[in-house]
Design a protein around this motif. Structure first.
Motif, short mmCIF file in Angstrom:
data_model
loop_
_atom_site.label_atom_id
_atom_site.label_comp_id
_atom_site.label_asym_id
_atom_site.label_seq_id
_atom_site.Cartn_x
_atom_site.Cartn_y
_atom_site.Cartn_z
N SER A 109 0.83 -1.20 0.00
CA SER A 109 0.00 0.00 0.00
C SER A 109 0.87 1.26 0.00
CB SER A 109 -0.92 0.00 1.22
OG SER A 109 -1.72 1.13 1.25
N SER B 181 -8.73 -12.57 -0.57
CA SER B 181 -10.02 -12.12 -0.05
C SER B 181 -10.17 -10.62 -0.30
CB SER B 181 -10.11 -12.40 1.46
OG SER B 181 -9.18 -11.59 2.15
N SER B 182 -11.40 -10.15 -0.25
CA SER B 182 -11.63 -8.72 -0.42
C SER B 182 -10.97 -7.94 0.72
CB SER B 182 -13.12 -8.40 -0.50
OG SER B 182 -13.79 -8.85 0.65
N LYS B 183 -10.89 -8.54 1.90
CA LYS B 183 -10.22 -7.90 3.04
C LYS B 183 -8.73 -7.70 2.76
CE LYS B 183 -9.34 -8.53 7.95
NZ LYS B 183 -9.53 -9.39 9.12
N CYS B 184 -8.11 -8.72 2.20
CA CYS B 184 -6.68 -8.65 1.85
C CYS B 184 -6.44 -7.56 0.80
CB CYS B 184 -6.20 -10.00 1.35
SG CYS B 184 -4.50 -10.02 0.79
N ARG C 89 -8.33 -4.97 0.20
CA ARG C 89 -8.60 -3.66 0.80
C ARG C 89 -7.41 -3.15 1.59
NH1 ARG C 89 -13.46 -5.41 2.09
NH2 ARG C 89 -12.93 -5.78 4.25
N ARG C 90 -6.67 -4.06 2.22
CA ARG C 90 -5.48 -3.64 2.97
C ARG C 90 -4.40 -3.13 2.02
NH1 ARG C 90 -5.91 -8.60 6.10
NH2 ARG C 90 -4.03 -9.27 5.07
N PRO D 169 -6.74 0.42 -0.25
CA PRO D 169 -7.89 0.84 0.57
C PRO D 169 -8.92 1.69 -0.18
CG PRO D 169 -5.88 1.95 1.28
CD PRO D 169 -5.48 0.93 0.27
N ASN E 197 -9.73 1.28 -3.40
CA ASN E 197 -10.23 0.50 -4.54
C ASN E 197 -9.91 1.17 -5.88
OD1 ASN E 197 -11.47 -1.80 -5.53
ND2 ASN E 197 -13.44 -0.80 -5.68
#
Length: 83
Positions: free
Chosen positions: A21, A43-46, A48-49, A52, A54
């Motif tokens: 990031s 995963s979408s969580k991964c 997003r990290r 963030p 998108n």
């Protein structure tokens, strides 16, 4: 256009999502290619990290066993994915 291709040897390592990031934002990257992700799925969580806000379209090839895996992120407002 700026990009990074990196043999990261595992995206799931502690601190890797923050590192990616930071690289994206610090260098205003338009694309990011990662080799040897060692992951079958993201995963979408991964994601997003890593991304963030998108801003990127993420595509990957799953790893086989404990090696391999490729992931590519393309900035959606700069590049277009054609299949």
């Amino acid at each position: 256009m700026r990009g990074l291709i990196w043999n990261c040897r595992g995206v799931g390592k502690k601190g890797m999502a923050t590192c990616l990031s930071d690289l994206i934002s610090d260098h205003s990257l338009d694309f990011l290619g990662l080799q040897e992700t060692m992951k079958k799925d993201f995963s979408s969580k991964c994601l997003r990290r890593i991304d963030p806000f998108n801003l990127f379209k993420w595509i990957w090839v799953p790893s086989e066993g404990k090696s391999g895996g490729i992931m590519c992120g393309l900035r959606q407002d700069t590049l277009e994915v054609v299949t």
